[in-house]
Design an enzyme around this catalytic site. Structure first.
Site, short mmCIF file in Angstrom:
data_model
loop_
_atom_site.label_atom_id
_atom_site.label_comp_id
_atom_site.label_asym_id
_atom_site.label_seq_id
_atom_site.Cartn_x
_atom_site.Cartn_y
_atom_site.Cartn_z
N CYS A 194 0.84 -1.20 0.00
CA CYS A 194 0.00 0.00 0.00
C CYS A 194 0.87 1.25 0.00
CB CYS A 194 -0.92 0.00 1.21
SG CYS A 194 -1.98 1.46 1.31
N CYS A 250 -0.50 4.11 2.24
CA CYS A 250 -0.31 3.84 3.68
C CYS A 250 1.14 4.06 4.11
CB CYS A 250 -0.69 2.39 4.00
SG CYS A 250 -2.35 1.91 3.51
N ASP A 251 2.08 3.49 3.35
CA ASP A 251 3.45 3.38 3.82
C ASP A 251 4.47 4.22 3.05
OD1 ASP A 251 2.65 1.55 5.76
OD2 ASP A 251 2.82 -0.12 4.36
#
Length: 306
Positions: free
Chosen positions: A135, A138-139
């Site tokens: 992701c 997300c990261d």
């Protein structure tokens, strides 16, 4: 076999399932969540969840899911770890069969999610959450100005590479073929953003002790292997929606369940939410929204029947 009756059965204890359980139980529905594996789904892979509105400072995925569980249970939802073997419909009720019990309810939510199509190479599992991610939103911010490798060649991989190019100027994308499968417009935009393509290449191994340090790559035409230094590996080789229990439902071309805006499928009373559902954007916040909408729709349906 013991039969247990509820208003609302949820299969899957990820973000969508737990959010739906909270809203349904709080709304007065006798609700149970059935989960066959570990609770939380993909959310538990997140080392630091920093983009969920209202949750700040960042928390790890396990703590986030544990809080969701406690919240749902506080409102009266039951959560049970049990594997569902089949789903049937008899009259206006859904019959959910497990090894020891049968659960019956007029409203059922499928929140079984989707799993990432892994590379299945050494180091991938061990370094997930330590540089290996699935992701970018997300990261990606954790690897600002770091060396990033993207693996894949479709629309998702190229789009995520474009996003990552705004975070780092050192982004490479590894693809097993000599051209990308993504739409031309997406590919052109990615290449214009400075992402470096590595064609005809596969990842053989992800290297590192406590974090990602490099990938071992192999040219599929020559068989030559080399090592590419990096700090992060983002894998976008596809997702596999978990729809085995409801193969009869209409799905999109990628295999995701089609619903209306109320999360209802082609079968009245049967809902789908989260990553198993066909939609354009998959994030924790959208999974939670799906679950809440499904619970509200289920309650409205049951109120009308009564």
């Amino acid at each position: 076999m013991e039969e247990l009756r509820y208003d609302y059965i949820i299969i899957g204890a990820g973000v969508a399932g737990l959010a739906s359980a909270q809203y349904a139980a709080r709304g007065g529905l006798n609700t149970i969540v059935l989960e066959g594996t570990s609770m939380g789904g993909q959310a538990t892979q997140i080392f630091e969840l920093e983009n969920y509105p209202g949750v700040f400072p960042a928390v790890n995925g396990y703590d986030f899911i544990d809080t969701m569980r406690k919240q749902a249970e506080t409102f009266g939802a039951q959560i049970k770890q049990v594997t569902v073997s089949s789903i049937d419909k008899k009259g206006s009720d859904f019959v959910v069969v497990t090894k020891k019990e049968t659960y019956i309810a007029p409203a059922l939510l499928i929140a079984t999610g989707a799993i990432h199509r892994n590379l299945e190479v050494p180091g991938e599992k061990e370094l997930t959450g330590r540089g290996v991610s699935y992701c970018a939103v997300c990261d990606g911010p954790f690897f600002r100005n770091k060396r990033i490798v993207v693996v894949g060649g479709g629309d998702s991989a190229c789009s995520e590479a474009i996003y990552l190019s705004t975070i780092s100027k050192d982004v490479s994308i590894i693809h097993r073929r000599d051209s990308f499968r993504a739409q031309k417009a997406v590919t052109d935009k990615m290449l214009a953003s400075g992402v470096k393509p590595v064609y005809d290449t596969i990842v053989k191994k992800i290297n590192g002790t406590n974090k990602v340090e490099s990938v071992t790559i192999e040219n599929v035409k020559t068989g030559e292997q080399s090592e590419l230094a990096c700090d992060a590996v983002f894998v976008f080789t596809g997702m596999i929606p978990q729809t085995a229990l409801v193969e009869m439902l209409p799905k999109d071309e990628a295999g995701y369940i089609i619903t209306n805006d109320e999360m209802e499928t082609a079968i009245p009373g049967l809902f789908a939410a989260g990553d198993v559902r066909s939609k354009s954007f998959r994030q924790i916040v959208t999974a939670a929204a799906d679950g809440a909408i499904a619970a509200n729709a289920a309650k409205k349906m049951l109120d009308e029947r009564r």
